[in-house]
Write an enzyme that holds these catalytic residues in place. Structure first.
Site, PDB file in Angstrom:
ATOM      1  N   ASP A   1      -9.777 -16.128 -16.310  1.00  0.00           N
ATOM      2  CA  ASP A   1     -10.538 -16.660 -15.191  1.00  0.00           C
ATOM      3  C   ASP A   1     -11.661 -17.577 -15.692  1.00  0.00           C
ATOM      4  OD1 ASP A   1     -11.051 -16.362 -12.200  1.00  0.00           O
ATOM      5  OD2 ASP A   1     -13.013 -15.785 -12.992  1.00  0.00           O
TER       6      ASP A   1
ATOM      7  N   ASP B   1      -4.068   3.928   2.813  1.00  0.00           N
ATOM      8  CA  ASP B   1      -5.503   3.690   3.010  1.00  0.00           C
ATOM      9  C   ASP B   1      -5.805   2.255   3.418  1.00  0.00           C
ATOM     10  OD1 ASP B   1      -5.089   2.315   0.648  1.00  0.00           O
ATOM     11  OD2 ASP B   1      -6.662   3.339  -0.495  1.00  0.00           O
TER      12      ASP B   1
ATOM     13  N   ASP C   1      -1.970  -1.216  -3.810  1.00  0.00           N
ATOM     14  CA  ASP C   1      -2.262  -0.445  -5.016  1.00  0.00           C
ATOM     15  C   ASP C   1      -1.108  -0.550  -6.016  1.00  0.00           C
ATOM     16  OD1 ASP C   1      -0.301   1.312  -3.883  1.00  0.00           O
ATOM     17  OD2 ASP C   1      -1.892   2.355  -2.783  1.00  0.00           O
TER      18      ASP C   1
ATOM     19  N   ASP D   1      -5.292 -10.212 -15.461  1.00  0.00           N
ATOM     20  CA  ASP D   1      -6.375 -11.162 -15.233  1.00  0.00           C
ATOM     21  C   ASP D   1      -7.532 -10.793 -16.165  1.00  0.00           C
ATOM     22  OD1 ASP D   1      -7.744 -13.289 -13.904  1.00  0.00           O
ATOM     23  OD2 ASP D   1      -6.698 -12.749 -12.061  1.00  0.00           O
TER      24      ASP D   1
ATOM     25  N   GLU E   1      -7.659 -20.621 -16.806  1.00  0.00           N
ATOM     26  CA  GLU E   1      -8.116 -21.305 -15.595  1.00  0.00           C
ATOM     27  C   GLU E   1      -9.332 -22.140 -15.979  1.00  0.00           C
ATOM     28  OE1 GLU E   1      -9.470 -20.202 -11.043  1.00  0.00           O
ATOM     29  OE2 GLU E   1     -10.444 -19.217 -12.727  1.00  0.00           O
TER      30      GLU E   1
ATOM     31  N   ASP F   1       0.847  -1.197   0.000  1.00  0.00           N
ATOM     32  CA  ASP F   1       0.000   0.000   0.000  1.00  0.00           C
ATOM     33  C   ASP F   1       0.879   1.241   0.000  1.00  0.00           C
ATOM     34  OD1 ASP F   1      -1.917   1.962   0.402  1.00  0.00           O
ATOM     35  OD2 ASP F   1      -2.111   1.546   2.553  1.00  0.00           O
TER      36      ASP F   1
ATOM     37  N   HIS G   1      -4.349 -17.124  -5.017  1.00  0.00           N
ATOM     38  CA  HIS G   1      -5.267 -16.270  -4.263  1.00  0.00           C
ATOM     39  C   HIS G   1      -6.537 -17.001  -3.813  1.00  0.00           C
ATOM     40  CE1 HIS G   1      -6.852 -16.283  -8.307  1.00  0.00           C
ATOM     41  NE2 HIS G   1      -7.973 -15.742  -7.882  1.00  0.00           N
ATOM     42  N   ASP G   2      -6.796 -18.184  -4.388  1.00  0.00           N
ATOM     43  CA  ASP G   2      -7.982 -18.967  -4.036  1.00  0.00           C
ATOM     44  C   ASP G   2      -7.668 -20.180  -3.175  1.00  0.00           C
ATOM     45  OD1 ASP G   2      -9.883 -17.397  -5.344  1.00  0.00           O
ATOM     46  OD2 ASP G   2      -9.657 -18.466  -7.245  1.00  0.00           O
TER      47      ASP G   2
END
Length: 573
Positions: A218, A43, A47, A116, A271, A39, A343-344
């Site tokens: 995806d 915040d 990013d 992605d 994927e 970051d 990430h999954d």
């Protein structure tokens, strides 16, 4: 062994000069989950500026490409996989101008950027869907899957959503159901409509013209639906794949419309849940011009029962046989992607290793095992320092839609024990992979100066980039050497794979062979010493890489074939 610079930067040829193979056969890809990586503005949300600030770190690691999880505008119902505008950047991540800076600065370091691509569905706030739902006669009505209720008022079929509940939602404005294989805020695009396909291809070309180096697609096999089940006379139920046979036509058309005539340096990764090795052979056969490689899920489903939160004991023989079958199945024509977490998925050192007593050893063991398979390895952020699962004490601390929906359904509708349900989420939930990247031991692990969107793992005071790189037992340095090996060695990139001892409960052993050169991997995936004979004679062999220091004492020769807990060795025979 010394590390080497990546050989496949943005201006690299489409093939490796020494072998003639595509550049991605000797490349390693690093996945960034932008929301949790770094970051730059305080915040609490990662990013593009944060990613730019870490490009030198990624270049030092040696990776060839970075795959960015979605950074497009999104209401964030599914953390960016519900896209409301395909040709802009979500303001919380930055702007198009900042994306262009990231792209340029990555290319300066020889790092490609892979986006992605989420085109099975959009957000329900996308302008396309807003038009589509506005009336029965809108020109974009057929851009999504709309169907009338059945006679009893129910949905067109019995398909269920991947995020719990039915896959159809009734829209009161027109009294029709729309299809969403995922959340109700993620309506599925109708790829049977050629206007949809052309709009997607136009968007893809826009990004490639901007300088992007490829796409991770995806759930791309779901863009083709079994239309006969949607329009059939009876409800279609069950957990099978909705994939229709027209998927190959769609992907071949995509290749013609987007990639033909370009340099050939772009990477396409599909994927594809539920596909077989036979399917994968078709998808990845270069002559068919569909995709370069796919992500399949067979090996990460082996420890799941009736659903992903129903956790089963790990079976090393089952894992070995699954990965080996894919190695053999795609050996002649296709290509594998190699991963154990993303990430999954939960963190690999917690899922497949011992993340307490043997964290360094099991993290590096699985790194060596995975990277010495044939295929393109994918490193998920934090994997290269051995980041672990997190265990939040309350479901209120979790943010992932899939986990929250599962908990609510299991506890409220099926009256299951909340503690048991929470334990499943703690073990398998997607937030395990999404906790902020642990850069140092400062507050919030150096991820942000503010309050992070998801709480930092409490072990960040000891498990972090700064501490790992300063350690004599550095997971990061081990990954550097693995990446350099793939860059430098044709046998690592392209050699034939042969599994040894498939039924052994602790030993993971295999060879890679190309011409006269053979490499042997032996790995003891166990808390106990391995004292059986090794499957091949290693006397006189060169020890190329190991995650334990070599023994120099008098007992060294006697222990040559003894593997300590979570010890992994790579020999050149």
């Amino acid at each position: 062994m010394t590390t080497t610079a990546p050989t496949a930067g943005p201006n690299a040829p489409e093939s490796t000069p020494e072998t003639g193979a595509p550049w991605w056969t000797s490349a390693v890809v690093y996945q960034v989950y932008p929301r949790s990586f770094a970051d730059s503005d305080g915040d609490g949300i990662g990013d593009l500026g944060g990613i730019r600030s870490k490009l030198d770190y990624l270049a030092e690691l040696g990776v060839d490409a970075v795959w960015l999880s979605p950074v497009y505008p999104s209401p964030q119902h599914d953390n960016g996989y519900d896209i409301s505008d395909y040709q802009d950047i979500e303001p919380v991540f930055g702007s198009l101008a900042e994306f262009d800076l990231l792209l340029a600065e990555a290319h300066e370091r020889g790092i490609k950027i892979v986006m992605d691509l989420v085109v099975n569905h959009t957000s329900d706030e996308h302008a396309w869907f807003q038009e589509s739902r506005s009336s029965l006669t809108n020109p974009k009505r057929d851009w999504y899957w709309w169907r009338k209720p059945q006679a009893d008022g129910g949905p067109p079929n019995g398909w269920g959503s991947a995020f719990s509940g039915p896959a159809w939602t009734l829209d009161p404005a027109t009294d029709e159901y729309y299809l969403h294989l995922f959340a109700k805020q993620q309506p599925d695009l109708n790829w049977e409509n050629p206007e949809v396909r052309q709009a997607v291809y136009s968007m893809m070309n826009w990004w490639l013209d901007r300088g992007v180096d490829g796409f991770r697609m995806d759930v791309i096999n779901f863009i083709a639906k079994q239309v006969e089940l949607i329009d059939g006379p009876a409800p279609a139920t069950g957990g099978g794949s909705p994939m229709g046979a027209q998927i190959h036509d769609f992907l071949q058309e995509m290749h013609r419309e987007v990639f033909d005539g370009r340099t050939g340096r772009h990477l396409t990764v599909g994927e594809m849940p539920g596909v077989s090795t036979d399917d994968a052979l078709l998808f990845t056969n270069p002559a068919r011009r569909e995709v370069d490689m796919i992500f399949q899920f067979e090996h990460v489903g082996l420890d799941q029962g009736e659903h992903k939160f129903d956790v089963l004991p790990r079976s090393l023989p089952a894992l070995k046989k699954s990965l080996s079958r894919w190695q053999e199945g795609l050996a002649a024509t296709g290509w594998n992607s190699l991963y154990l977490n993303n990430h999954d998925q939960p963190r690999l050192v917690s899922r497949f290793g011992n993340d307490t007593s043997w964290r360094y050893e099991s993290a590096t063991l699985w790194a060596l095992v995975l990277h010495l398979h044939r295929g393109t390895p994918y490193i998920y952020q934090g994997e290269e320092i051995g980041m672990t699962n997190v265990r939040y004490d309350s479901i209120d601390d979790y943010r992932d839609l899939e986990s929250l929906n599962h908990y609510r359904e299991a506890v409220d509708e099926f009256d299951l024990d909340p503690g048991t349900v929470l334990a499943g989420v703690q073990t398998m939930g997607r937030d395990n992979a999404r906790t902020p990247m642990q850069w140092d031991a400062s507050p919030q692990a150096g991820f942000t100066t503010g309050t992070p969107w998801l709480a930092v793992n409490p072990n960040s005071d000891t498990v972090n980039v700064a501490a790992d790189r300063d350690s004599e037992r550095s997971v990061f340095r081990f990954y550097q050497r693995l990446i350099a090996l793939r860059h430098d060695s044709a046998v690592v990139a392209l050699g034939d794979f042969a599994l040894l001892e498939p039924d052994h409960e602790a030993l993971y052993a295999f060879t890679r062979t190309r011409g006269e050169e053979t490499l042997l991997v032996v790995a003891n995936a166990s808390d106990l010493p391995f004292t059986d004979p090794l499957p091949l004679d290693v006397s006189g062999a060169e020890l190329v890489l190991a995650n334990y220091p070599a023994r120099a004492d008098a007992a060294a020769s006697a222990t040559q074939t003894t593997l300590r807990p979570w010890e992994a060795r790579l020999y050149r025979l």
